[in-house]
Design a protein around this motif. Structure first.
Motif, short mmCIF file in Angstrom:
data_model
loop_
_atom_site.label_atom_id
_atom_site.label_comp_id
_atom_site.label_asym_id
_atom_site.label_seq_id
_atom_site.Cartn_x
_atom_site.Cartn_y
_atom_site.Cartn_z
N UNK A 211 52.64 31.91 73.75
CA UNK A 211 51.92 32.36 74.93
C UNK A 211 52.85 33.08 75.90
N UNK A 212 54.08 32.58 76.00
CA UNK A 212 55.05 33.24 76.88
C UNK A 212 55.40 34.63 76.36
N UNK A 213 55.55 34.76 75.04
CA UNK A 213 55.87 36.05 74.46
C UNK A 213 54.73 37.04 74.66
N UNK A 214 53.50 36.56 74.52
CA UNK A 214 52.34 37.42 74.76
C UNK A 214 52.32 37.89 76.20
N UNK A 215 52.67 37.00 77.13
CA UNK A 215 52.72 37.39 78.54
C UNK A 215 53.80 38.44 78.78
N UNK A 216 54.94 38.27 78.11
CA UNK A 216 56.01 39.28 78.25
C UNK A 216 55.52 40.64 77.75
N UNK A 217 54.77 40.66 76.66
CA UNK A 217 54.23 41.91 76.13
C UNK A 217 53.29 42.56 77.14
N UNK A 218 52.43 41.76 77.75
CA UNK A 218 51.48 42.30 78.72
C UNK A 218 52.22 42.84 79.95
N UNK A 219 53.25 42.16 80.38
CA UNK A 219 54.04 42.63 81.52
C UNK A 219 54.69 43.96 81.22
N UNK A 220 55.17 44.11 79.98
CA UNK A 220 55.89 45.33 79.60
C UNK A 220 54.96 46.49 79.29
N UNK A 221 53.76 46.19 78.78
CA UNK A 221 52.91 47.25 78.23
C UNK A 221 51.69 47.59 79.07
N UNK A 222 51.39 46.77 80.08
CA UNK A 222 50.20 47.03 80.89
C UNK A 222 50.54 46.93 82.36
N UNK A 223 49.55 47.29 83.20
CA UNK A 223 49.71 47.16 84.65
C UNK A 223 48.88 45.99 85.18
N UNK A 224 48.52 45.04 84.30
CA UNK A 224 47.76 43.88 84.74
C UNK A 224 48.56 43.07 85.76
N UNK A 225 47.85 42.42 86.70
CA UNK A 225 48.57 41.59 87.66
C UNK A 225 48.83 40.21 87.06
N UNK A 226 49.61 39.42 87.77
CA UNK A 226 50.04 38.11 87.24
C UNK A 226 48.86 37.18 86.98
N UNK A 227 47.85 37.22 87.83
CA UNK A 227 46.72 36.31 87.65
C UNK A 227 45.95 36.64 86.37
N UNK A 228 45.73 37.95 86.10
CA UNK A 228 45.03 38.33 84.88
C UNK A 228 45.80 37.88 83.65
N UNK A 238 52.70 30.56 88.16
CA UNK A 238 54.13 30.51 88.45
C UNK A 238 54.96 30.91 87.23
N UNK A 239 54.47 30.56 86.02
CA UNK A 239 55.19 30.94 84.81
C UNK A 239 55.24 32.45 84.65
N UNK A 240 54.12 33.10 84.90
CA UNK A 240 54.05 34.55 84.77
C UNK A 240 54.93 35.21 85.83
N UNK A 241 54.89 34.69 87.05
CA UNK A 241 55.72 35.24 88.12
C UNK A 241 57.20 35.14 87.76
N UNK A 242 57.60 34.05 87.14
CA UNK A 242 59.01 33.88 86.74
C UNK A 242 59.36 34.86 85.64
N UNK A 243 58.45 35.07 84.68
CA UNK A 243 58.70 36.06 83.62
C UNK A 243 58.86 37.45 84.20
N UNK A 244 58.07 37.78 85.21
CA UNK A 244 58.18 39.11 85.83
C UNK A 244 59.54 39.25 86.53
N UNK A 245 60.00 38.19 87.17
CA UNK A 245 61.31 38.25 87.82
C UNK A 245 62.43 38.44 86.80
N UNK A 246 62.25 37.86 85.62
CA UNK A 246 63.29 37.95 84.58
C UNK A 246 63.28 39.30 83.88
N UNK A 247 62.16 40.04 83.94
CA UNK A 247 62.02 41.30 83.19
C UNK A 247 62.97 42.36 83.74
#
Length: 247
Positions: A211-228, A238-247
């Motif tokens: 699930x974390x890897x899928x979220x990383x893909x969405x962060x990299x490939x789309x303009x979806x916001x963290x909630x979506x 909070x997990x998604x927000x942390x992944x965005x900070x790490x990207x």
């Protein structure tokens, strides 16, 4: 051209996906190297005159540009006697994300460059569909056929791979499209299925790491916001927000 003299303007364009605090220094170096090369190659229109240069930084990163746009801002303040000897260099910044968010650029502005920026920084599937629909309308005259094809090619080769879920059966059909209106029609028909397909892809990965890897893909490939992304991948916000900070 004035009289028998030719006047040139050089455009120096630097593409950036991240903020460089010393961009003004880099721009000064680039301009200096350009001038040196023109002198060495004897390509000056006048033996004692250098052509004007317009340095442009085209930035498409997620964070807004924060670096100094004038070299003097990077130089420690000098005594008045030294100030006149310090170099000066600035550049024109085109921050795509800031332009899209600027209220002076409404969505109905008939500007092709602004439309490109809006496609890259779309907030939803409907934003994409509406913007491409505007392009179809703006470029509908027969004389714009070539430009329509160029837009269609750019969208399907550069943008669509980041929008369409991996392994989607539509890929071959997308690549067969050569007309902007066809791209708009197909996008309108099929884009609604993609969030569910992204979600299914995430669920199939199984465990938390999937699930974390899928979220990383969405962060990299789309303009979806963290909630979506959190909802699709079944993660905490909070997990998604942390992944965005790490990207």
């Amino acid at each position: 051209m004035l009289g028998s003299l030719r006047h040139y303007l050089y455009l120096l364009i630097e593409f950036q996906s991240s903020v460089d605090p010393f961009m003004a220094l880099r721009i000064m170096t680039y301009v200096g190297l350009l001038y040196q090369d023109l002198v060495k190659q004897r390509k000056l229109a006048s033996k004692r005159s250098l052509p004007p240069v317009l340095p442009i930084v085209l930035y498409n990163g997620e964070r807004r540009w924060s670096a100094a746009k004038e070299l003097s801002e990077l130089i420690h303040p000098a005594a008045a006697q030294l100030a006149r000897y310090q170099p000066s260099q600035s550049y024109l910044l085109l921050d795509e994300g800031a332009i899209v968010a600027d209220e002076r650029w409404p969505t109905d502005t008939r500007n092709l460059v602004a439309a490109i920026f809006r496609l890259e920084y779309h907030h939803s599937q409907q934003d994409v569909i509406d913007t491409i629909g505007q392009l179809v309308e703006w470029l509908k005259s027969p004389g714009q056929a070539r430009l329509r094809r160029h837009f269609a090619t750019w969208i399907k080769r550069v943008l669509l791979p980041n929008w369409v879920p991996g392994g989607n059966d539509d890929h071959e059909q997308w690549q067969a499209l050569n007309d902007l209106e066809e791209v708009h029609t197909m996008l309108s028909e099929r884009a609604k299925r993609w969030p569910e397909q992204w979600k299914q892809k995430g669920l199939e990965e199984g465990r938390e790491e999937g699930r974390l890897e899928a979220a990383r893909n969405l962060l990299a490939r789309t303009a979806m916001d963290d909630r979506e992304i959190a909802e699709i991948c079944e993660l905490e916000l909070e997990q998604v927000a942390e992944l965005r900070r790490q990207a």
